[in-house]
Design a protein around this motif. Structure first.
Motif, PDB file in Angstrom:
ATOM      1  N   THR A   1      39.795  45.123  38.598  1.00 41.30           N
ATOM      2  CA  THR A   1      38.378  44.235  39.999  1.00 41.30           C
ATOM      3  C   THR A   1      38.357  43.006  39.327  1.00 41.30           C
ATOM      4  O   THR A   1      39.453  42.923  38.617  1.00 41.30           O
ATOM      5  CB  THR A   1      37.331  44.713  39.337  1.00 41.30           C
TER       6      THR A   1
ATOM      7  N   LEU B   1      31.532  42.346  39.918  1.00 44.59           N
ATOM      8  CA  LEU B   1      31.334  43.769  39.795  1.00 44.59           C
ATOM      9  C   LEU B   1      30.410  44.652  40.168  1.00 44.59           C
ATOM     10  O   LEU B   1      29.827  44.464  40.823  1.00 44.59           O
ATOM     11  CB  LEU B   1      30.530  43.872  38.203  1.00 44.59           C
TER      12      LEU B   1
ATOM     13  N   LEU C   1      30.272  49.599  38.068  1.00 41.69           N
ATOM     14  CA  LEU C   1      29.111  49.610  37.076  1.00 41.69           C
ATOM     15  C   LEU C   1      28.628  50.807  36.253  1.00 41.69           C
ATOM     16  O   LEU C   1      28.415  50.681  35.260  1.00 41.69           O
ATOM     17  CB  LEU C   1      27.977  48.819  37.598  1.00 41.69           C
TER      18      LEU C   1
ATOM     19  N   HIS D   1      29.529  41.349  31.087  1.00 41.93           N
ATOM     20  CA  HIS D   1      30.394  40.950  32.373  1.00 41.93           C
ATOM     21  C   HIS D   1      30.130  39.490  32.145  1.00 41.93           C
ATOM     22  O   HIS D   1      31.157  38.918  32.763  1.00 41.93           O
ATOM     23  CB  HIS D   1      30.627  41.883  33.422  1.00 41.93           C
TER      24      HIS D   1
END
Length: 189
Positions: A3, A8, A13, A31
């Motif tokens: 990604t 995200l 996740l 992140h």
């Protein structure tokens, strides 16, 4: 699982939650911190890598005497340069999280302390380990005799099969008798 570093998704996740010892909040925090280490151009790249030099600017790693070894152990870079992708970074944080098991923590501690990556802790690894812990200044460095005696004591306690090295199972046996290990082997963002 690639990604772009700046986004995200919900599915990713959830997948990261299943694959790590981290909570949703910890993953989101990781992140955010990882993305802050990326340059503007890197943020749009899938599976962007942060060079070890930038990873080591994190306050949580800056003062860790094993910071470079930690990056090398968790890096999946084919160049063996210690750079980390976001997934490498999550693996690192997961292994150092409060929720990680003794087995996981001791496995990674062993790999970090195995400076020559040969699967055993020999006298050379143990000397580097002690130097990392005591510091390598003239004030803190052990004399050659003190170092020899300390390493002999470590091997006497840990080297169950008496082959002159400590293997993973011997290391885990020693760690299992150390109640503070799990609580002290952690990095929290």
């Amino acid at each position: 699982m690639g990604t772009t570093a700046s986004k995200l998704g919900k599915d990713l996740l959830s997948e990261y939650q299943e694959l790590t010892f981290l909570t949703k909040q910890e993953i989101l925090c990781a992140h955010k911190r990882f993305t802050e280490l990326l340059t503007k151009d890197e943020k749009d790249l899938p599976n962007a890598r942060v060079p070890m030099e930038r990873i080591l600017t994190l306050p949580e790693l800056k003062s860790n005497p094993f910071r470079e070894r930690i990056c090398h152990v968790f890096s999946t870079s084919e160049d063996k340069d210690g750079s980390l992708t976001f997934e490498d970074f999550l693996d690192l944080l997961s292994a150092f999280s409060d929720s990680a098991t003794l087995e996981i923590k001791s496995h990674y501690a062993f790999r970090i302390f195995d400076f020559d990556d040969d699967g055993t802790l020999d006298r050379g690894d143990l000397e580097k380990l002690v130097n990392c812990l005591t510091g390598e200044t003239d004030d803190t460095r052990l004399t050659p005799e003190e170092m020899r005696q300390l390493i002999s004591n470590i091997l006497e306690e840990s080297d169950i099969d008496k082959d002159g090295t400590v293997n993973l199972s011997e290391f885990q046996h020693v760690i299992s008798r150390s109640p503070d290990f799990v609580s002290s082997f952690k990095i929290v963002l």
